[in-house]
Design an enzyme around this catalytic site. Structure first.
Site, PDB file in Angstrom:
ATOM      1  N   CYS A 198     -38.150  -2.558 -10.420  1.00  0.00           N
ATOM      2  CA  CYS A 198     -39.436  -2.535 -10.254  1.00  0.00           C
ATOM      3  C   CYS A 198     -39.971  -3.522  -9.365  1.00  0.00           C
ATOM      4  CB  CYS A 198     -40.404  -2.238 -11.307  1.00  0.00           C
ATOM      5  SG  CYS A 198     -39.816  -0.896 -12.360  1.00  0.00           S
TER       6      CYS A 198
ATOM      7  N   HIS B 143     -15.188  -1.497 -13.761  1.00  0.00           N
ATOM      8  CA  HIS B 143     -15.248  -2.820 -13.224  1.00  0.00           C
ATOM      9  C   HIS B 143     -15.872  -3.656 -14.221  1.00  0.00           C
ATOM     10  CE1 HIS B 143     -17.246  -6.059 -10.928  1.00  0.00           C
ATOM     11  NE2 HIS B 143     -16.097  -5.819 -10.013  1.00  0.00           N
TER      12      HIS B 143
END
Length: 526
Positions: A76, A248
């Site tokens: 945000c 990953h």
């Protein structure tokens, strides 16, 4: 039927009045609606087919849709700081949801006001330091913890109301009501003084999960039967996941901290995605209320309308929900722009990002932009010929970076027309990832070893834009200093406060033992 009739009236009104715009030199009004967590791929096909978004469709038909628009940080405050300032995150040093712009930082809206625009901001702003989440001041440091901390609740769905319940996110609707009322009050004066209105929405951000306590993050996808009817359930895809062992290491860390490494049935995943799409439909209706207010006030023909978002939501892609990732669901945002004299029905595929809004808005208003901005005006493309799909002055890449919680390394994305490079930390300790988005839209195949020359070229480009190993060091030092300062400010309350943050440790069931383990590690590291 009412909605279709309304859209017809809007279309007729806009097309009928845009021709007249060429006879006046009045500066246009500027209306920017910015939602939270809206996946940009829903603004064009095939993503737009899964849920009814009539007002986004309206902007598509009468404006330009950027099919490769990205956030400059998938969270945000840093994202909004970049949008408001026109500067990349490593320049604003907006590292997380606690560290953003200074309160006196200049924004494009300040520039508009200085140049005669009447300005108004409503709703979610989230771009100044300390205004969002104190917990991020702590969690940005604890991403380096030796053991895994779950920082979010498991994603869940919640159905409320009935088939006539339209206003689920009442706070956003109240803000939208105020915005439309302001438009009507201001319309008469806009002939003499143009206005700029910013409306920030919370939706389709997930809701706080109340059962997890007042400091919990948002992990509840909430909607009503009314909005679920807007979703085509047969078109909801179940994303493919890599086996946990093949993930990953940074992606695995992120998935774990988001509480998504447990078992999910296909029905669980479909429900989460359906509820998310329904929340997007509710967001679209608020956008529609703003567009309708402009039309009803008689000023749609002289208003530039922009719809975008601070980031997306993975909605269970890559075994994740929420944002904080460079995968498409998190980093790809909607960007649609409609206005007098601008192209209609154009799909622009050039990679662009939120920092481009600052110079674009100023050029729309006829104001010269500062020379030190990270972004480039998109107006040459918006007002160009229908066959033009590129802005020759804009780089062929976009940059996004992330330095906050839920990811245990600073992360950098360089996106070009074909490739996406994701680099971490110092560029050496953690292996990067390279995706060919033309053949791997699901981002499941890291082709770094297959295309070493491409990786070397893109990594060189990335380092030319940002010295990311040194930025990562600066972020690490800042996080350590901030945690130390925060701990010292709490005095004897430190132990109680740190134990009540939103994390928990799975490998122990004794709360007091959890508290001691966390505290011992945190004290050792600072």
């Amino acid at each position: 039927m009412y909605l279709v009739f309304t859209l017809i009236l809007l279309t007729q009104s806009y097309y009928g009045e845009v021709i007249c715009q060429n006879t006046t030199t009045t500066r246009p009004n500027i209306v920017l609606v910015m939602s939270d967590a809206f996946d940009g791929r829903l603004s064009f096909d095939p993503g737009s087919r899964v849920v009814q978004l009539p007002y986004i469709q309206y902007l598509r038909e009468l404006g330009t849709t950027f099919t490769n628009a990205y956030t400059n940080s998938p969270i945000c405050c840093p994202s909004r700081a970049a949008m408001w300032s026109g500067l990349f995150v490593h320049l604003t040093q907006s590292w997380n949801n606690y560290k953003c712009l200074d309160a006196n930082a200049s924004t494009w809206m300040d520039v508009l006001e200085e140049n005669g625009y009447r300005t108004q901001s409503m709703g979610k702003l989230d771009y100044t330091s300390g205004s969002h989440s104190v917990s991020n001041r702590v969690e940005a440091w604890t991403r380096d913890v030796r053991f895994l901390l779950r920082q979010e609740g498991r994603p869940v769905t919640q159905l409320v109301g009935n088939g006539s319940t339209v206003r689920v996110m009442t706070k956003d609707w109240e803000t939208t009501d105020r915005a439309t009322q302001w438009i009507h009050r201001t319309a008469a004066a806009s002939q003499r003084q143009p206005f700029a209105l910013y409306l920030g929405l919370n939706l389709p951000h997930t809701y706080r999960t109340d059962s997890l306590g007042p400091t919990a993050g948002g992990s509840t996808f909430r909607t009503s039967p009314y909005w679920l009817k807007k979703v085509s359930s047969d078109l909801i895809s179940v994303p493919k996941w890599l086996p946990v062992s093949a993930m990953h290491p940074v992606d695995y860390y992120t998935s774990f901290t988001k509480n998504c490494t447990g078992d999910f049935t296909e029905e669980d995943i479909r429900n989460i995605r359906a509820f998310y799409y329904a929340m997007c439909a509710e967001t679209d209706a608020m956008l529609g209320q703003v567009i309708s207010a402009l039309r009803d006030a008689g000023i749609l023909n002289n208003s530039v309308v922009i719809f975008t978002a601070d980031h997306g939501d993975l909605a269970m892609e890559h075994r994740q929900y929420y944002k904080m990732s460079m995968f498409e669901g998190s980093s790809h945002v909607p960007l649609l722009i409609m206005g007098p004299g601008l192209m209609s029905g154009l799909l622009a595929d050039q990679p662009v990002s939120l920092v481009d809004l600052y110079p674009t808005i100023l050029e729309v208003a006829g104001i010269s932009a500062p020379g030190d901005l990270s972004g480039y005006s998109l107006l040459p493309l918006l007002s160009g010929s229908r066959t033009s799909h590129q802005n020759p002055h804009h780089p062929e890449w976009v940059l996004s970076e992330y330095h906050g919680c839920n990811v245990n390394a600073s992360t950098y994305m360089l996106r070009t027309a074909r490739w996406k490079l994701i680099a971490y930390g110092d560029g050496l300790s953690i292996p990067p990832q390279l995706f060919d988005l033309t053949s791997d839209k699901g981002e499941l195949h890291n082709v770094l070893l297959k295309f070493p020359d491409v990786w070397a070229h893109l990594d060189g480009q990335l380092r030319g834009v940002v010295d990311y190993p040194n930025v990562s060091k600066a972020v690490h030092l800042y996080n350590r200093q901030q945690f130390t300062s925060w701990r010292q400010s709490l005095g004897t309350n430190y132990s109680r406060v740190v134990a009540n943050l939103r994390w928990h440790v799975d490998w122990q069931k004794d709360p007091s033992a959890n508290e001691r383990a966390i505290e011992e590690w945190l004290m050792d590291t600072v």
